[in-house]
Design a protein around this motif. Structure first.
Motif, PDB file in Angstrom:
ATOM      1  N   PHE A 182       8.160  21.754  97.911  1.00 49.29           N
ATOM      2  CA  PHE A 182       8.628  22.911  98.691  1.00 49.29           C
ATOM      3  C   PHE A 182      10.068  23.249  98.299  1.00 49.29           C
ATOM      4  CE2 PHE A 182       5.498  21.611 102.205  1.00 49.29           C
ATOM      5  CZ  PHE A 182       4.540  22.498 101.753  1.00 49.29           C
ATOM      6  N   ASP A 183      10.889  22.221  98.130  1.00 49.56           N
ATOM      7  CA  ASP A 183      12.278  22.435  97.711  1.00 49.56           C
ATOM      8  C   ASP A 183      12.340  23.078  96.326  1.00 49.56           C
ATOM      9  OD1 ASP A 183      13.096  21.290 100.091  1.00 49.56           O
ATOM     10  OD2 ASP A 183      13.612  19.349  99.202  1.00 49.56           O
ATOM     11  N   LEU A 184      11.476  22.640  95.446  1.00 51.74           N
ATOM     12  CA  LEU A 184      11.404  23.191  94.094  1.00 51.74           C
ATOM     13  C   LEU A 184      10.987  24.664  94.114  1.00 51.74           C
ATOM     14  CD1 LEU A 184      11.903  22.045  91.290  1.00 51.74           C
ATOM     15  CD2 LEU A 184       9.507  21.391  91.194  1.00 51.74           C
ATOM     16  N   ILE A 185      10.017  24.985  94.934  1.00 49.32           N
ATOM     17  CA  ILE A 185       9.591  26.384  95.088  1.00 49.32           C
ATOM     18  C   ILE A 185      10.758  27.224  95.587  1.00 49.32           C
ATOM     19  CG2 ILE A 185       8.135  27.936  96.450  1.00 49.32           C
ATOM     20  CD1 ILE A 185       5.970  25.686  96.368  1.00 49.32           C
ATOM     21  N   GLU A 186      11.453  26.719  96.604  1.00 45.27           N
ATOM     22  CA  GLU A 186      12.597  27.442  97.170  1.00 45.27           C
ATOM     23  C   GLU A 186      13.699  27.676  96.143  1.00 45.27           C
ATOM     24  OE1 GLU A 186      13.896  27.083 101.727  1.00 45.27           O
ATOM     25  OE2 GLU A 186      13.651  25.166 100.707  1.00 45.27           O
ATOM     26  N   SER A 187      13.949  26.694  95.313  1.00 46.84           N
ATOM     27  CA  SER A 187      15.083  26.776  94.395  1.00 46.84           C
ATOM     28  C   SER A 187      14.787  27.537  93.105  1.00 46.84           C
ATOM     29  CB  SER A 187      15.601  25.378  94.063  1.00 46.84           C
ATOM     30  OG  SER A 187      14.632  24.659  93.344  1.00 46.84           O
ATOM     31  N   ASN A 188      13.514  27.581  92.685  1.00 48.53           N
ATOM     32  CA  ASN A 188      13.218  28.262  91.421  1.00 48.53           C
ATOM     33  C   ASN A 188      11.775  28.765  91.377  1.00 48.53           C
ATOM     34  OD1 ASN A 188      13.155  29.249  88.844  1.00 48.53           O
ATOM     35  ND2 ASN A 188      13.977  27.398  87.908  1.00 48.53           N
ATOM     36  N   LEU A 189      11.577  29.941  91.898  1.00 44.88           N
ATOM     37  CA  LEU A 189      10.235  30.534  91.954  1.00 44.88           C
ATOM     38  C   LEU A 189       9.627  30.778  90.577  1.00 44.88           C
ATOM     39  CD1 LEU A 189      10.899  33.164  94.720  1.00 44.88           C
ATOM     40  CD2 LEU A 189       9.425  31.163  94.910  1.00 44.88           C
ATOM     41  N   LYS A 190      10.472  30.957  89.581  1.00 37.40           N
ATOM     42  CA  LYS A 190       9.990  31.294  88.238  1.00 37.40           C
ATOM     43  C   LYS A 190       9.285  30.135  87.542  1.00 37.40           C
ATOM     44  CE  LYS A 190      13.346  34.894  87.678  1.00 37.40           C
ATOM     45  NZ  LYS A 190      14.426  35.443  86.938  1.00 37.40           N
ATOM     46  N   LEU A 191       9.343  28.960  88.125  1.00 36.13           N
ATOM     47  CA  LEU A 191       8.660  27.811  87.543  1.00 36.13           C
ATOM     48  C   LEU A 191       7.140  27.904  87.703  1.00 36.13           C
ATOM     49  CD1 LEU A 191      10.811  24.795  88.775  1.00 36.13           C
ATOM     50  CD2 LEU A 191      10.666  25.707  86.461  1.00 36.13           C
ATOM     51  N   PHE A 192       6.688  28.746  88.617  1.00 37.31           N
ATOM     52  CA  PHE A 192       5.286  28.731  89.007  1.00 37.31           C
ATOM     53  C   PHE A 192       4.577  30.022  88.638  1.00 37.31           C
ATOM     54  CE2 PHE A 192       7.914  26.230  91.814  1.00 37.31           C
ATOM     55  CZ  PHE A 192       7.388  24.973  91.566  1.00 37.31           C
ATOM     56  N   GLN A 193       3.457  29.853  87.932  1.00 40.37           N
ATOM     57  CA  GLN A 193       2.713  31.018  87.481  1.00 40.37           C
ATOM     58  C   GLN A 193       1.813  31.557  88.584  1.00 40.37           C
ATOM     59  OE1 GLN A 193       0.169  29.931  84.246  1.00 40.37           O
ATOM     60  NE2 GLN A 193      -0.429  28.026  85.182  1.00 40.37           N
ATOM     61  N   ILE A 194       1.384  32.766  88.386  1.00 42.85           N
ATOM     62  CA  ILE A 194       0.471  33.382  89.328  1.00 42.85           C
ATOM     63  C   ILE A 194      -0.905  32.742  89.157  1.00 42.85           C
ATOM     64  CG2 ILE A 194      -0.323  35.322  87.968  1.00 42.85           C
ATOM     65  CD1 ILE A 194       0.622  36.840  90.746  1.00 42.85           C
ATOM     66  N   SER A 195      -1.597  32.532  90.260  1.00 36.63           N
ATOM     67  CA  SER A 195      -2.916  31.899  90.222  1.00 36.63           C
ATOM     68  C   SER A 195      -4.007  32.962  90.110  1.00 36.63           C
ATOM     69  CB  SER A 195      -3.125  31.074  91.496  1.00 36.63           C
ATOM     70  OG  SER A 195      -3.353  31.939  92.596  1.00 36.63           O
ATOM     71  N   ASN A 196      -5.235  32.520  90.139  1.00 34.96           N
ATOM     72  CA  ASN A 196      -6.375  33.441  90.087  1.00 34.96           C
ATOM     73  C   ASN A 196      -6.762  33.975  91.459  1.00 34.96           C
ATOM     74  OD1 ASN A 196      -6.622  32.953  87.327  1.00 34.96           O
ATOM     75  ND2 ASN A 196      -7.971  31.209  87.668  1.00 34.96           N
ATOM     76  N   TYR A 197      -6.067  33.566  92.499  1.00 33.75           N
ATOM     77  CA  TYR A 197      -6.443  33.901  93.869  1.00 33.75           C
ATOM     78  C   TYR A 197      -5.459  34.863  94.524  1.00 33.75           C
ATOM     79  CZ  TYR A 197      -9.269  29.748  93.151  1.00 33.75           C
ATOM     80  OH  TYR A 197     -10.146  28.829  92.648  1.00 33.75           O
TER      81      TYR A 197
END
Length: 97
Positions: A43-58
């Motif tokens: 959760f902390d990682l998501i908060e600090s850097n959204l660009k790390l995570f790709q868009i899903s199929n959902y």
């Protein structure tokens, strides 16, 4: 860069409880605590850097893989990050929809 507020859906809170209870039942309280620490770290990682995570199929949700068995699905705008689901990947993927 401003920090976005983290918001949890009722569904995500229920899923966290169910997964944590399952881990405690199947393994131990310590395993449950380790899982919750790992979840918090992500959760902390998501908060600090959204660009790390790709868009899903959902539903245009972004996906953060916590472990082989667990993924976080979230969406965000300029003001908040909404945790939509903390999904146990051992379930039927149609349940996510």
């Amino acid at each position: 860069m401003e920090i976005r507020e983290l918001e949890f859906s009722q569904r995500s809170l229920r899923e966290i409880d169910l997964i944590a209870d399952y881990i405690e039942f199947k393994w131990s309280v310590r395993s449950k605590e380790n899982f919750l620490k790992l979840l918090k770290k992500n959760f902390d990682l998501i908060e600090s850097n959204l660009k790390l995570f790709q868009i899903s199929n959902y539903k245009n949700l972004h996906k953060c893989v916590v472990s082989k068995q667990t993924s976080i699905f979230f969406m965000f705008d300029d003001y908040k990050i909404k945790i939509v689901s903390v999904f146990d990947t051992r379930q039927n993927p149609n349940k996510l929809k």
